[in-house]
Design an enzyme around this catalytic site. Structure first.
Site, PDB file in Angstrom:
ATOM      1  N   ASP A  63      25.716  19.849  37.324  1.00  0.00           N
ATOM      2  CA  ASP A  63      26.825  20.799  37.202  1.00  0.00           C
ATOM      3  C   ASP A  63      28.059  20.309  37.964  1.00  0.00           C
ATOM      4  O   ASP A  63      28.581  20.993  38.847  1.00  0.00           O
ATOM      5  CB  ASP A  63      26.387  22.178  37.700  1.00  0.00           C
ATOM      6  CG  ASP A  63      25.216  22.738  36.905  1.00  0.00           C
ATOM      7  OD1 ASP A  63      25.412  23.721  36.184  1.00  0.00           O
ATOM      8  OD2 ASP A  63      24.107  22.170  36.990  1.00  0.00           O
ATOM      9  N   ASP A  66      25.541  19.803  32.339  1.00  0.00           N
ATOM     10  CA  ASP A  66      26.857  20.336  32.693  1.00  0.00           C
ATOM     11  C   ASP A  66      27.687  19.273  33.398  1.00  0.00           C
ATOM     12  O   ASP A  66      27.787  19.240  34.629  1.00  0.00           O
ATOM     13  CB  ASP A  66      26.740  21.609  33.535  1.00  0.00           C
ATOM     14  CG  ASP A  66      26.427  22.834  32.688  1.00  0.00           C
ATOM     15  OD1 ASP A  66      26.309  22.694  31.454  1.00  0.00           O
ATOM     16  OD2 ASP A  66      26.303  23.936  33.259  1.00  0.00           O
ATOM     17  N   HIS A 104      20.894  33.500  36.247  1.00  0.00           N
ATOM     18  CA  HIS A 104      20.157  32.908  35.121  1.00  0.00           C
ATOM     19  C   HIS A 104      18.658  33.197  35.172  1.00  0.00           C
ATOM     20  O   HIS A 104      17.848  32.378  34.727  1.00  0.00           O
ATOM     21  CB  HIS A 104      20.397  31.399  35.061  1.00  0.00           C
ATOM     22  CG  HIS A 104      21.840  31.026  34.910  1.00  0.00           C
ATOM     23  ND1 HIS A 104      22.590  31.405  33.821  1.00  0.00           N
ATOM     24  CD2 HIS A 104      22.673  30.318  35.728  1.00  0.00           C
ATOM     25  CE1 HIS A 104      23.830  30.935  33.964  1.00  0.00           C
ATOM     26  NE2 HIS A 104      23.908  30.285  35.106  1.00  0.00           N
ATOM     27  N   VAL A 107      21.576  26.719  37.692  1.00  0.00           N
ATOM     28  CA  VAL A 107      21.798  27.644  38.803  1.00  0.00           C
ATOM     29  C   VAL A 107      22.574  26.891  39.880  1.00  0.00           C
ATOM     30  O   VAL A 107      22.131  25.841  40.349  1.00  0.00           O
ATOM     31  CB  VAL A 107      20.469  28.179  39.364  1.00  0.00           C
ATOM     32  CG1 VAL A 107      20.719  29.050  40.589  1.00  0.00           C
ATOM     33  CG2 VAL A 107      19.731  28.963  38.294  1.00  0.00           C
ATOM     34  N   HIS A 108      23.710  27.424  40.297  1.00  0.00           N
ATOM     35  CA  HIS A 108      24.618  26.693  41.177  1.00  0.00           C
ATOM     36  C   HIS A 108      24.191  26.831  42.636  1.00  0.00           C
ATOM     37  O   HIS A 108      24.855  27.468  43.459  1.00  0.00           O
ATOM     38  CB  HIS A 108      26.048  27.187  40.978  1.00  0.00           C
ATOM     39  CG  HIS A 108      26.536  26.990  39.582  1.00  0.00           C
ATOM     40  ND1 HIS A 108      27.649  27.622  39.071  1.00  0.00           N
ATOM     41  CD2 HIS A 108      26.055  26.216  38.566  1.00  0.00           C
ATOM     42  CE1 HIS A 108      27.830  27.257  37.810  1.00  0.00           C
ATOM     43  NE2 HIS A 108      26.873  26.409  37.485  1.00  0.00           N
TER      44      HIS A 108
END
Length: 391
Positions: free
Chosen positions: A143, A170, A296, A324-325
């Protein structure tokens, strides 16, 4: 030497603490000043593994007549070999890409620096091939995006003596704005042109517009991975081997049920793994199957139900995800909070299951997913995996 893999996880590690930590807010999206280059000169250069002792060089030119050739050798300015590749381009509504080149070079010697030039034009680049035996070091960051935090992550990666970068989805966060694919390519070029970047797709790569644009057109055109070399029918899932590791890159956004091409490919690919040759077996995908973050929740459940038995039967060591960040890893604790077991299968502690790690905050514009079941703080840290112990 004891076989080992070294992972530099250049993201945010979650540990339970009593004091609350508040991370600064997301940094702004980067601005990229326009830089004029001759139309035949390479831009957005990145490299990837492409089968035994081979590397794929990918780049873009504005000149549609530029040649898809790469000259290379082990001394600066002296090229003892030359390869010719292929090219493609795509249109996305009112956007037209440059000419996208993909050229495979090799065979190459392991753990060796090569100098190369794309299309006979522009500056000289250099790359280092991975070793063919342990130890091998990976950098893992998902991400990424194009923010100030992305720059920070890339700076940390640059300081790490890694051999291969793994990116579980991502990439650019272009989100339909196709010029952001171009700026992302320029942003990562200093790193991605010198070490292989192996990527899989995330939800931000999909970019489909019903009846107008097919999903993943930009991603598939720009970031070609060794799917054909691993007998996959799609660039969205593939596998490769490096040193003593067999690494499977799954597609969270390709069909995955037991009747799908991806399922049958995965089953066949895992059946061919030789653990004497590749004692480490790793899987990357975008959407995590195990997730204690509030973000999520449950999105990976269907894919897990379909494919987790295949990974368990193959005795996969490690599963890495993004989406998931945040950072977290599987860990079962007893009543005294002692860490008893990190391996998981079917929602339970199992010494024959994989370790699951989520590493989804490489710097994207959406910021950190900080709401867990338990309080957490966040630190940068590397970690080392010892000799593989599979059942």
């Amino acid at each position: 030497m004891e076989p080992k893999l070294v992972f530099a996880v250049l993201l945010l590690i979650s540990v339970a603490v009593s004091a609350e930590y508040v991370r600064p807010p997301p940094r702004k999206t980067l601005d990229f000043p326009w830089s004029e280059k001759p139309s035949s000169h390479p831009q957005q250069v990145h490299i990837s593994l492409a089968g035994d002792n081979r590397m794929r060089i990918s780049w873009v030119t504005d000149d549609k007549s530029a040649h898809s050739t790469v000259e290379y050798g082990t001394s600066p300015g002296k090229y003892s070999a030359k390869s010719r590749g292929e090219s493609t381009s795509y249109k996305y509504l009112f956007y037209s890409s440059g000419k996208i080149h993909h050229t495979i070079i090799g065979p190459l010697e392991p753990n060796t620096v090569y100098f190369y030039r794309c299309g006979g034009q522009g500056v000289e680049y250099q790359l280092k091939t991975p070793p063919d035996q342990f130890p091998i070091t990976f950098a893992v960051a998902g991400d990424l995006g194009q923010t100030g935090w992305t720059e920070s992550t890339l700076d940390h990666i640059d300081q790490c003596k890694y051999d291969v970068h793994l990116l579980p989805g991502d990439l650019s966060y272009a989100d339909y704005m196709q010029h952001r694919w171009d700026t992302f390519g320029e942003l990562v070029e200093p790193l991605a042109s010198s070490r292989p970047w192996m990527v899989t797709q995330g939800n931000h790569e999909k970019e489909s517009i019903p009846l107008l644009v097919d999903g993943f057109a930009s991603y598939n055109s720009r970031w070609k991975m060794p799917y054909e070399e691993s007998e996959s029918s799609s660039n969205l899932y593939y596998s490769f081997e490096v040193a003593g590791a067999h690494i499977v890159m799954l597609g969270s956004y390709a069909d995955y049920d037991e009747y799908s091409d991806q399922y049958h490919w995965l089953k066949a690919d895992l059946a061919k793994v030789d653990r004497a040759k590749t004692p480490w077996l790793l899987v990357l995908l975008h959407v995590p199957w195990y997730n204690s973050n509030k973000a999520h929740q449950g999105e990976g459940d269907d894919m897990k139900a379909a494919m987790e038995p295949l990974l368990y039967d193959a005795k996969v060591d490690l599963v890495l995800a993004g989406h998931v960040h945040a950072y977290e890893r599987s860990s079962f604790l007893n009543a005294w909070l002692f860490d008893l077991q990190k391996r998981v299968h079917n929602g339970n502690s199992d010494p024959c299951g994989p370790v699951y790690i989520t590493i989804g905050d490489g710097g994207n514009k959406e910021g950190l997913a900080s709401k867990y079941v338990f309080a957490s703080c966040y630190l940068f840290a590397p970690f080392t995996l010892p000799e593989s112990k599979h059942c």
